[in-house]
Design a protein around this motif. Sequence first.
Motif, PDB file in Angstrom:
ATOM      1  N   LEU A 264       0.830  -1.203   0.000  1.00 52.38           N
ATOM      2  CA  LEU A 264       0.000   0.000   0.000  1.00 52.38           C
ATOM      3  C   LEU A 264       0.867   1.257   0.000  1.00 52.38           C
ATOM      4  CD1 LEU A 264      -2.885   1.017  -0.038  1.00 52.38           C
ATOM      5  CD2 LEU A 264      -2.892   0.953   2.468  1.00 52.38           C
ATOM      6  N   GLU A 265       1.904   1.258   0.796  1.00 48.39           N
ATOM      7  CA  GLU A 265       2.807   2.400   0.819  1.00 48.39           C
ATOM      8  C   GLU A 265       3.506   2.542  -0.534  1.00 48.39           C
ATOM      9  OE1 GLU A 265       5.862   4.055   4.083  1.00 48.39           O
ATOM     10  OE2 GLU A 265       6.616   2.318   2.967  1.00 48.39           O
ATOM     11  N   HIS A 266       3.855   1.418  -1.146  1.00 43.50           N
ATOM     12  CA  HIS A 266       4.499   1.446  -2.465  1.00 43.50           C
ATOM     13  C   HIS A 266       3.587   2.114  -3.495  1.00 43.50           C
ATOM     14  CE1 HIS A 266       7.250  -1.031  -5.381  1.00 43.50           C
ATOM     15  NE2 HIS A 266       7.189   0.237  -5.701  1.00 43.50           N
ATOM     16  N   LEU A 267       2.313   1.758  -3.499  1.00 46.89           N
ATOM     17  CA  LEU A 267       1.355   2.363  -4.430  1.00 46.89           C
ATOM     18  C   LEU A 267       1.184   3.852  -4.136  1.00 46.89           C
ATOM     19  CD1 LEU A 267      -1.363  -0.453  -4.509  1.00 46.89           C
ATOM     20  CD2 LEU A 267       0.294   0.086  -6.305  1.00 46.89           C
ATOM     21  N   ALA A 268       1.184   4.217  -2.858  1.00 44.64           N
ATOM     22  CA  ALA A 268       1.065   5.633  -2.495  1.00 44.64           C
ATOM     23  C   ALA A 268       2.274   6.422  -2.987  1.00 44.64           C
ATOM     24  CB  ALA A 268       0.926   5.763  -0.975  1.00 44.64           C
ATOM     25  N   MET A 269       3.444   5.825  -2.899  1.00 45.52           N
ATOM     26  CA  MET A 269       4.649   6.479  -3.390  1.00 45.52           C
ATOM     27  C   MET A 269       4.585   6.658  -4.899  1.00 45.52           C
ATOM     28  SD  MET A 269       7.382   4.446  -0.977  1.00 45.52           S
ATOM     29  CE  MET A 269       8.837   5.300  -1.536  1.00 45.52           C
ATOM     30  N   MET A 270       4.099   5.632  -5.600  1.00 48.11           N
ATOM     31  CA  MET A 270       3.942   5.736  -7.056  1.00 48.11           C
ATOM     32  C   MET A 270       3.026   6.898  -7.429  1.00 48.11           C
ATOM     33  SD  MET A 270       3.540   1.792  -8.329  1.00 48.11           S
ATOM     34  CE  MET A 270       4.854   0.578  -8.144  1.00 48.11           C
ATOM     35  N   GLU A 271       1.896   7.011  -6.729  1.00 48.37           N
ATOM     36  CA  GLU A 271       0.952   8.087  -7.047  1.00 48.37           C
ATOM     37  C   GLU A 271       1.571   9.457  -6.747  1.00 48.37           C
ATOM     38  OE1 GLU A 271      -3.502   6.291  -7.089  1.00 48.37           O
ATOM     39  OE2 GLU A 271      -2.963   7.626  -5.422  1.00 48.37           O
TER      40      GLU A 271
END
Length: 508
Positions: A397-404
Amino acid sequence: MSATNTRPTRTSRRKRPPNPNWREDFYRNGRPDEQEVIVISDSPTPPPVHIRKPPSQIETRGMKRGRRTPPQLSNAQQLQSSQLSLQPISAVSTHKRRRKGEIQTAQFHQQYNDTSYRSYISTGSHTSAHYREPISARESYSSASSSRQAIIPNYDDKDGHYIVKIGDDLTSRYRITRQLGQGTFGKVVQCFDRVSNRHVAIKIIRAVQKYRDASKIEIRVLNTLRDQDPSNLHKCIHLRDWFDFRNHICMVFDLYGCSLFDFLKQNDFAPFPMNQIQHIAKQLLNAVAFLHSLRLVHTDLKPENILLVNDQCKTISSKASIRSKRMLLDTDVRLIDFGSATFDDEYHSSVVSTRHYRAPEVILGLGWSYSCDLWSVGCILVELFTGEALFQTHENLEHLAMMEHVLGKIPDRLVRQMSRHHQSKYFRGSRLLNYPNDDTTKQSRKYVKSLRNLIEIIEPEKSTFRSQFYDLLQQLLLYDPNERISARAALRHPFFYMFFDDEGRHIR
């Protein structure tokens, strides 16, 4: 060739966590579904005792496995044949049955202790990529310490790694001179080859059945690469020899310099010059395009798996900085580690790639193909440009947030393609990412918020080179794998038609 616990503390001054093995530690101590990324499947659950099939009838994924070839056969024949499968020990087995299993296992390892019938060979033989076997009895006994201790030979540690001793021999041909590194699959050592009178690098695979199985798939892939590119125009490492020694499969390669990650670490994570980034990127994309032309996906591209052929460098002092920096004299590279490489029409593991270079389609559970390699290339190029990994995290989830935060919102069309399970796991309401939530730590919120977006990282307005570099990265780091640029198309990008002087300054 060379090889390379919590989430690292991030500060504005430190570009990397202090632990040099932090990436490997993420796999060992992260979530159970992300610990080890290999293409082979896990062992099937053994049937009850009263219906257990003999080893010759046990079926694995998509094929039947035959009996083990007797040890008198050659290595090439062993590679094409199936491995011995000792009957799994049932949870309801009696003490007498366990004792019988221990005797069987001891006999199995005794066969491999005698290496007199083995010799080093170069082979073009291939194994089936669907080759799947249950985990060996060696791992099956890991929960019983007494049985485990009884079958560990004195040249292995408790995890199945070969205990390296300087001066020891790997067969009569190779003498160990030093250890180069250690990873999930095994160790890499430098050896002196008494036949060719030169030093080589040997990858010693762990004496655990699933890693032995994976190494045979890797040998098959390496043989294919060598056969299709004998002159090595495409910068993929070539297998020179392989042999089985004390139940460890050993693969022999030419000896090269350190990896890109090791050079970054030795250089205090200083960015590479622009002309060197261009040359490394061109070689890397050329290698990836070659793999994809063979219908092969590498799945684990990262700086640790890109070796410098020659890591000699010169030291440059700057008035603006107290510390001196290193500059490579030669940026010729080789792509290594095909242990997780997968042919496009074969079984695809649900999770691939080292966390920081993992494509969004893998995290979102949308399946993956060639495009996941191009996402990894984009992350690598940003790391060479800045000196630090683009996405330093080990949680989905944190990885996806970083991508966004870096690349913009994930397209709704990709969210709609996800299964309900993955949607509810990562998204809420009108397809908004479920971040932050009640479980999000203050440290995570602060770190994600501090990230710069891609245009702020590259600053394309500063020069033509940066502008073209930014355009290439945008096409490599597209969320939709169907829209992501291919390796062949990337090689035709204007970024690779720019020229530099000897000092790395852009000319035209």
